[in-house]
Design an enzyme around this catalytic site. Structure first.
Site, PDB file in Angstrom:
ATOM      1  N   THR A  37       0.828  -1.209   0.000  1.00  0.00           N
ATOM      2  CA  THR A  37       0.000   0.000   0.000  1.00  0.00           C
ATOM      3  C   THR A  37       0.862   1.259   0.000  1.00  0.00           C
ATOM      4  O   THR A  37       0.405   2.313  -0.427  1.00  0.00           O
ATOM      5  CB  THR A  37      -0.911   0.040   1.244  1.00  0.00           C
ATOM      6  OG1 THR A  37      -0.102  -0.286   2.374  1.00  0.00           O
ATOM      7  CG2 THR A  37      -2.048  -0.940   1.153  1.00  0.00           C
ATOM      8  N   ASP A 174       9.556   1.266   4.887  1.00  0.00           N
ATOM      9  CA  ASP A 174      10.663   0.637   5.614  1.00  0.00           C
ATOM     10  C   ASP A 174      11.531   1.689   6.302  1.00  0.00           C
ATOM     11  O   ASP A 174      11.851   1.576   7.486  1.00  0.00           O
ATOM     12  CB  ASP A 174      11.526  -0.195   4.661  1.00  0.00           C
ATOM     13  CG  ASP A 174      10.703  -1.237   3.919  1.00  0.00           C
ATOM     14  OD1 ASP A 174       9.551  -1.471   4.330  1.00  0.00           O
ATOM     15  OD2 ASP A 174      11.209  -1.800   2.940  1.00  0.00           O
TER      16      ASP A 174
HETATM   17  C1  GLA Z   1       9.026  -3.832   0.453  1.00  0.00           C
HETATM   18  C2  GLA Z   1       9.204  -2.355   0.120  1.00  0.00           C
HETATM   19  C3  GLA Z   1       8.187  -1.506   0.907  1.00  0.00           C
HETATM   20  C4  GLA Z   1       6.762  -2.053   0.723  1.00  0.00           C
HETATM   21  C5  GLA Z   1       6.716  -3.556   0.963  1.00  0.00           C
HETATM   22  C6  GLA Z   1       5.362  -4.135   0.628  1.00  0.00           C
HETATM   23  O1  GLA Z   1       9.366  -4.064   1.780  1.00  0.00           O
HETATM   24  O2  GLA Z   1      10.509  -1.943   0.426  1.00  0.00           O
HETATM   25  O3  GLA Z   1       8.297  -0.175   0.505  1.00  0.00           O
HETATM   26  O4  GLA Z   1       6.282  -1.718  -0.538  1.00  0.00           O
HETATM   27  O5  GLA Z   1       7.698  -4.234   0.200  1.00  0.00           O
HETATM   28  O6  GLA Z   1       4.395  -3.658   1.489  1.00  0.00           O
END
Ligand code: GLA
Length: 388
Positions: A37, A174
């Site tokens: 999302t 993240d």
């Molecule tokens: C990875 C990406 C995040 C996010 C997740 C899925 O961890 O680095 O930015 O998009 O996938 O939610």
């Protein structure tokens, strides 16, 4: 490896000097709900973990950035004049992407020696890469005394480094979780406005267990960027009848009425996941605030199902581990976490069932996939910091 051993290794690698290396730590993260999302301007609910990346760093008289890691044999010595160039597909591109961002912001760089040591499983969906990026950004800001950069700036520049230098079109979740994470709290973030709230994670007799499928997936080479494109396509269709620039702007009710404007069934399913997942995050936050763990768990299960069916990012290993977990009485919810295609699951498990969970899920998973699983009990921790 403890800090003393790491320091000795640093001195063995780079030699003694009057100046002691400083130590910084950035956690990894686990996302509780709100998957795929973030790059759609939606909601997420991650938290920072006790596992992460340590970085020892010391200024050097040489005009070089020297990079080494306890986790990887590959080392690099990059002349300051060459900062901005990628080093093949090596792990050093994560810290180098941060140096590149500083350079682009015209922050004068000097030579540094760096030694990393991480205890987050690599390529498992727990953000080992964002952890390396954030610890580098935080440490460089401190070492170079850059007062104009606040945490939110570091979060944004680390994301730019991942997008531009590493080449993964990831969202901001993240880095945000790693920068702003707070002990015993989940971070409720609106990725469209970047408004956020720390929600107390009162699990009252339940434990978060992370299960590593040990099926690795590299983001850069994965179908992650493909999903980003499919979501953009959904927006293009929807915007023909409705002013919209990100899927996160649309409520589930609105989508329900307009979904036929997306002619491609696959693209419609991708949008359905994102928009329904957004609603699940809102519901999950209100269940947490009410202390309704059962409801929270049910939303985790529904999230996995949508990621499996609508978004198709789970795969046999994640599905097997989640199915084994959901069979157990005392498990209120289980889902994949992170980008998917392998990596980790997160489950909410009653405290008296933790041992049984590890034993049964481990055995059932191995029987189905031939792979051995690892389990970690999540302790929700603070974000990036200096370790004194
Ligand atoms: C990875 C990406 C995040 C996010 C997740 C899925 O961890 O680095 O930015 O998009 O996938 O939610």
């Amino acid at each position: 490896m403890d800090l003393l051993q790491l320091t000795n290794l640093f001195l063995a690698l780079y030699g003694e000097s009057d100046e002691k290396p400083r130590c910084f730590f950035a956690p990894g993260r686990v996302n509780l709900i709100g998957e795929h999302t973030d790059y759609n301007g939606g909601f997420v609910l991650p938290c920072a973990l006790q596992y992460g990346t340590y970085l020892l760093i010391r200024p050097s008289a040489l005009p070089l950035v020297r990079l080494a890691s306890e986790n990887n044999e590959y080392r690099a010595e990059i002349p300051l004049s060459a900062v901005g160039k990628r080093d093949g597909d090596q792990w050093v591109n994560y810290p180098l992407g941060i140096f590149d961002q500083f350079k682009q912001m015209n922050i004068p760089l000097s030579g540094f020696d760096l030694l990393f040591n991480g205890d987050i499983p690599y390529s498992a969906g727990l953000s080992s890469s964002a952890s390396i990026e954030m610890v580098t950004a935080y440490a460089l800001t401190a070492m170079l005394n850059v007062t104009r950069l606040e945490m939110i700036d570091l979060v944004k520049l680390a994301r730019r480094a991942e997008n531009e230098f590493v080449g993964v079109n990831c969202g901001i979740m993240d880095m945000f979780a790693i920068g702003m994470g707070k002990k015993d709290h989940a971070l409720f973030l609106n990725c469209l406005t970047l408004e956020y709230k720390q929600v107390p994670l009162l699990l009252n007799g339940y434990t978060l267990i992370i299960g590593n499928t040990n099926k690795q997936r590299g983001l850069a080479g994965s179908r992650y960027n493909e999903r980003v494109v499919e979501c953009q396509l959904a927006v293009t269709y929807l915007s023909q009848t409705h002013p919209v620039s990100k899927l996160g702007e649309i409520s589930f009710m609105q989508f329900y009425k307009m979904q036929e404007t997306i002619p491609d069934e696959l693209v419609r399913m991708r949008a359905r996941h994102v928009i329904s997942e957004n609603q699940r995050v809102l519901n999950a936050v209100s269940s947490l605030l009410k202390g309704d763990i059962l409801q929270f768990g049910a939303l985790m299960n529904a999230s996995h199902e949508s990621l499996r069916y609508n978004y198709e990012v789970t795969g046999p290993e994640l599905d097997a581990m989640v199915a084994e977990a959901q069979k157990i009485n005392g498990v209120v919810g289980s889902r994949m976490t992170g980008a998917g295609f392998g990596g980790c699951t997160v489950s909410l498990v009653r405290n008296d069932t933790v041992e049984l969970f590890i034993e049964r899920v481990g055995a059932g998973y191995q029987k189905k996939t031939g792979l051995e699983a690892n389990f970690y009990l999540a302790a929700v921790s603070d974000g990036v910091r200096e370790v004194v």
